[in-house]
Design a protein around this motif. Sequence first.
Motif, PDB file in Angstrom:
ATOM      1  N   VAL A 221       0.836  -1.196   0.000  1.00  0.00           N
ATOM      2  CA  VAL A 221       0.000   0.000   0.000  1.00  0.00           C
ATOM      3  C   VAL A 221       0.877   1.255   0.000  1.00  0.00           C
ATOM      4  N   VAL A 222       1.925   1.247   0.805  1.00  0.00           N
ATOM      5  CA  VAL A 222       2.818   2.405   0.884  1.00  0.00           C
ATOM      6  C   VAL A 222       3.462   2.677  -0.475  1.00  0.00           C
ATOM      7  N   ARG A 223       3.931   1.626  -1.135  1.00  0.00           N
ATOM      8  CA  ARG A 223       4.593   1.804  -2.435  1.00  0.00           C
ATOM      9  C   ARG A 223       3.597   2.242  -3.510  1.00  0.00           C
ATOM     10  N   MET A 224       2.393   1.647  -3.498  1.00  0.00           N
ATOM     11  CA  MET A 224       1.390   2.028  -4.495  1.00  0.00           C
ATOM     12  C   MET A 224       0.920   3.466  -4.301  1.00  0.00           C
ATOM     13  N   ALA A 225       0.933   3.930  -3.059  1.00  0.00           N
ATOM     14  CA  ALA A 225       0.504   5.306  -2.776  1.00  0.00           C
ATOM     15  C   ALA A 225       1.430   6.334  -3.407  1.00  0.00           C
ATOM     16  N   GLU A 226       2.679   5.962  -3.682  1.00  0.00           N
ATOM     17  CA  GLU A 226       3.593   6.881  -4.349  1.00  0.00           C
ATOM     18  C   GLU A 226       3.113   7.221  -5.761  1.00  0.00           C
ATOM     19  N   HIS A 227       2.400   6.277  -6.379  1.00  0.00           N
ATOM     20  CA  HIS A 227       1.935   6.464  -7.749  1.00  0.00           C
ATOM     21  C   HIS A 227       0.468   6.878  -7.817  1.00  0.00           C
ATOM     22  N   HIS A 228      -0.311   6.545  -6.786  1.00  0.00           N
ATOM     23  CA  HIS A 228      -1.743   6.834  -6.793  1.00  0.00           C
ATOM     24  C   HIS A 228      -2.165   7.438  -5.454  1.00  0.00           C
ATOM     25  N   PRO A 229      -1.624   8.593  -5.106  1.00  0.00           N
ATOM     26  CA  PRO A 229      -1.968   9.191  -3.811  1.00  0.00           C
ATOM     27  C   PRO A 229      -3.455   9.533  -3.719  1.00  0.00           C
ATOM     28  N   GLY A 230      -4.032   9.272  -2.549  1.00  0.00           N
ATOM     29  CA  GLY A 230      -5.428   9.620  -2.324  1.00  0.00           C
ATOM     30  C   GLY A 230      -6.435   8.687  -2.956  1.00  0.00           C
ATOM     31  N   ASP A 231      -6.002   7.588  -3.578  1.00  0.00           N
ATOM     32  CA  ASP A 231      -6.883   6.680  -4.304  1.00  0.00           C
ATOM     33  C   ASP A 231      -7.530   5.688  -3.332  1.00  0.00           C
ATOM     34  N   LEU A 232      -8.869   5.567  -3.383  1.00  0.00           N
ATOM     35  CA  LEU A 232      -9.564   4.612  -2.521  1.00  0.00           C
ATOM     36  C   LEU A 232      -9.145   3.170  -2.803  1.00  0.00           C
ATOM     37  N   GLY A 233      -8.606   2.922  -3.994  1.00  0.00           N
ATOM     38  CA  GLY A 233      -8.125   1.584  -4.304  1.00  0.00           C
ATOM     39  C   GLY A 233      -7.022   1.123  -3.368  1.00  0.00           C
ATOM     40  N   LEU A 234      -6.271   2.064  -2.787  1.00  0.00           N
ATOM     41  CA  LEU A 234      -5.226   1.700  -1.829  1.00  0.00           C
ATOM     42  C   LEU A 234      -5.828   1.002  -0.625  1.00  0.00           C
ATOM     43  N   VAL A 235      -6.947   1.499  -0.134  1.00  0.00           N
ATOM     44  CA  VAL A 235      -7.611   0.878   1.015  1.00  0.00           C
ATOM     45  C   VAL A 235      -8.274  -0.427   0.588  1.00  0.00           C
ATOM     46  N   ALA A 236      -8.945  -0.409  -0.571  1.00  0.00           N
ATOM     47  CA  ALA A 236      -9.612  -1.618  -1.061  1.00  0.00           C
ATOM     48  C   ALA A 236      -8.627  -2.755  -1.273  1.00  0.00           C
ATOM     49  N   SER A 237      -7.383  -2.435  -1.616  1.00  0.00           N
ATOM     50  CA  SER A 237      -6.395  -3.488  -1.872  1.00  0.00           C
ATOM     51  C   SER A 237      -6.142  -4.363  -0.651  1.00  0.00           C
ATOM     52  N   LEU A 238      -6.414  -3.852   0.536  1.00  0.00           N
ATOM     53  CA  LEU A 238      -6.185  -4.634   1.754  1.00  0.00           C
ATOM     54  C   LEU A 238      -7.174  -5.785   1.889  1.00  0.00           C
ATOM     55  N   LEU A 239      -8.257  -5.755   1.124  1.00  0.00           N
ATOM     56  CA  LEU A 239      -9.198  -6.878   1.115  1.00  0.00           C
ATOM     57  C   LEU A 239      -8.728  -8.002   0.205  1.00  0.00           C
ATOM     58  N   MET A 240      -7.674  -7.728  -0.582  1.00  0.00           N
ATOM     59  CA  MET A 240      -7.236  -8.681  -1.604  1.00  0.00           C
ATOM     60  C   MET A 240      -6.004  -9.464  -1.155  1.00  0.00           C
ATOM     61  N   ARG A 241      -5.858 -10.652  -1.713  1.00  0.00           N
ATOM     62  CA  ARG A 241      -4.705 -11.501  -1.402  1.00  0.00           C
ATOM     63  C   ARG A 241      -3.457 -10.917  -2.062  1.00  0.00           C
ATOM     64  N   HIS A 242      -2.475 -10.592  -1.250  1.00  0.00           N
ATOM     65  CA  HIS A 242      -1.208 -10.080  -1.743  1.00  0.00           C
ATOM     66  C   HIS A 242      -0.224 -11.229  -1.807  1.00  0.00           C
ATOM     67  N   GLN A 243       0.428 -11.411  -2.969  1.00  0.00           N
ATOM     68  CA  GLN A 243       1.390 -12.504  -3.100  1.00  0.00           C
ATOM     69  C   GLN A 243       2.389 -12.193  -4.197  1.00  0.00           C
ATOM     70  N   VAL A 244       3.448 -12.956  -4.223  1.00  0.00           N
ATOM     71  CA  VAL A 244       4.456 -12.860  -5.273  1.00  0.00           C
ATOM     72  C   VAL A 244       4.479 -14.192  -6.005  1.00  0.00           C
ATOM     73  N   VAL A 245       4.206 -14.166  -7.298  1.00  0.00           N
ATOM     74  CA  VAL A 245       4.229 -15.373  -8.125  1.00  0.00           C
ATOM     75  C   VAL A 245       5.675 -15.669  -8.498  1.00  0.00           C
ATOM     76  N   ASP A 246       6.135 -16.866  -8.198  1.00  0.00           N
ATOM     77  CA  ASP A 246       7.510 -17.249  -8.470  1.00  0.00           C
ATOM     78  C   ASP A 246       7.765 -17.375  -9.969  1.00  0.00           C
ATOM     79  N   MET A 247       9.012 -17.173 -10.361  1.00  0.00           N
ATOM     80  CA  MET A 247       9.406 -17.365 -11.750  1.00  0.00           C
ATOM     81  C   MET A 247       9.012 -18.771 -12.208  1.00  0.00           C
ATOM     82  N   GLY A 248       8.412 -18.850 -13.397  1.00  0.00           N
ATOM     83  CA  GLY A 248       8.039 -20.141 -13.948  1.00  0.00           C
ATOM     84  C   GLY A 248       6.648 -20.599 -13.574  1.00  0.00           C
TER      85      GLY A 248
END
Length: 401
Positions: A221-248
Amino acid sequence: MDLLQPIIKPYAWGSREALARLQGRVSPSPGPEAELWMGAHPAGPSVLVRDGRTRTLTDVVSEAPERELGAECVARFGSRLPFLLKVLAAEQPLSIQVHPDRRQAEAACKSQAGEGAPDGPCADDWPKPELLCALSPFEVLAGFRTREEAAAVLDGLGLADLAPVTALLTAGTDDSALTRALRTLLEWPADRQGAFVAAVVDACVVKADEPGAYADAYGAVVRMAEHHPGDLGLVASLLMRHQVVDMGQALYMPAGGLHAYVRGFGVEVMAASDNVLRAGLTSKAVNVPELLRIVDPTVRVPVVKPRTVDGNPRTEVFGCPAEEFALFRTAVTAEAVPLLPPVGPRVALCAAGEALLRGSGGEVLGLRAGASCFLPDSDRGITVEGAGILFVAGTGFQAHL
């Protein structure tokens, strides 16, 4: 076999290095390069030279659809290439979005036509499932968290404004509570949005530096806020599964699945549609009411591990239920193996090294890293050899052949 000239989309969230390096061009590029398109999509059809004439792949397919696509493909999808192959290079987050299924898209287009509103929420009458294979670790927001986990993430910020949303999640008895929570966040009163989003981001700054199960999500959220300050999507993103997909590995985006790419480099194949409903983290138009109608909180957006194709141990397929596309990956060596899939329209991309394709009639086409080609249904019995990695997109309903 036709060598393609792909189209580069210079969206602002793109990289100035990834696509240039892949294609062996000077890096960094003059501006951001976000997507490399290989296909016949009307918004960016690839170009090829056949019989001495420079044409778009769209024109080639439309002039002889059964020769290029095959009779089975035409019977199912009409005279259009049903998929688009891309390379994505995301240095900044993409929008929170969802795609309709075929029934929803057809109904929306029919309704728009009846109302005389061609600029309605659906751009066409096709679904837009997607499959993303990571060429680097790819950070994503993919599907909803469980109700319990989403409540814990919001509670962890210790903000009174979030208490009513948490109450919706904990009082709910099924996944529809997730949609109600999303609605509450995306419809936050306009006169309070700025202070609300700022408070959430400030709390995430603190929590991202503390040990805990959700520190990575707060940090995103902190990193995305650098590009989209004030966007309600930043808060909504906390309802979503955050993950890193491995190479391959790959991520399959079914209809109704809420998702957003955060950053990474990968190969994507999708149905050839423009149907995207956005909710935030974008400068493009958002359509919160339509997104809330389409989103399916039960969709979990699975990670897909490839499986080896029977009889060809160097080729893997990323299994998914989409009938419009399938994605194959071959570790190319000096020993020639049959190119898969063997039938239907195919687009091949050399992602590393080099690959030499041989047609049944003796024709030869060499691909270096970053190069791609179109293989019509009429050209069968192709083999591949060399030293590299080759991705091939084909139709999903023919992937078992």
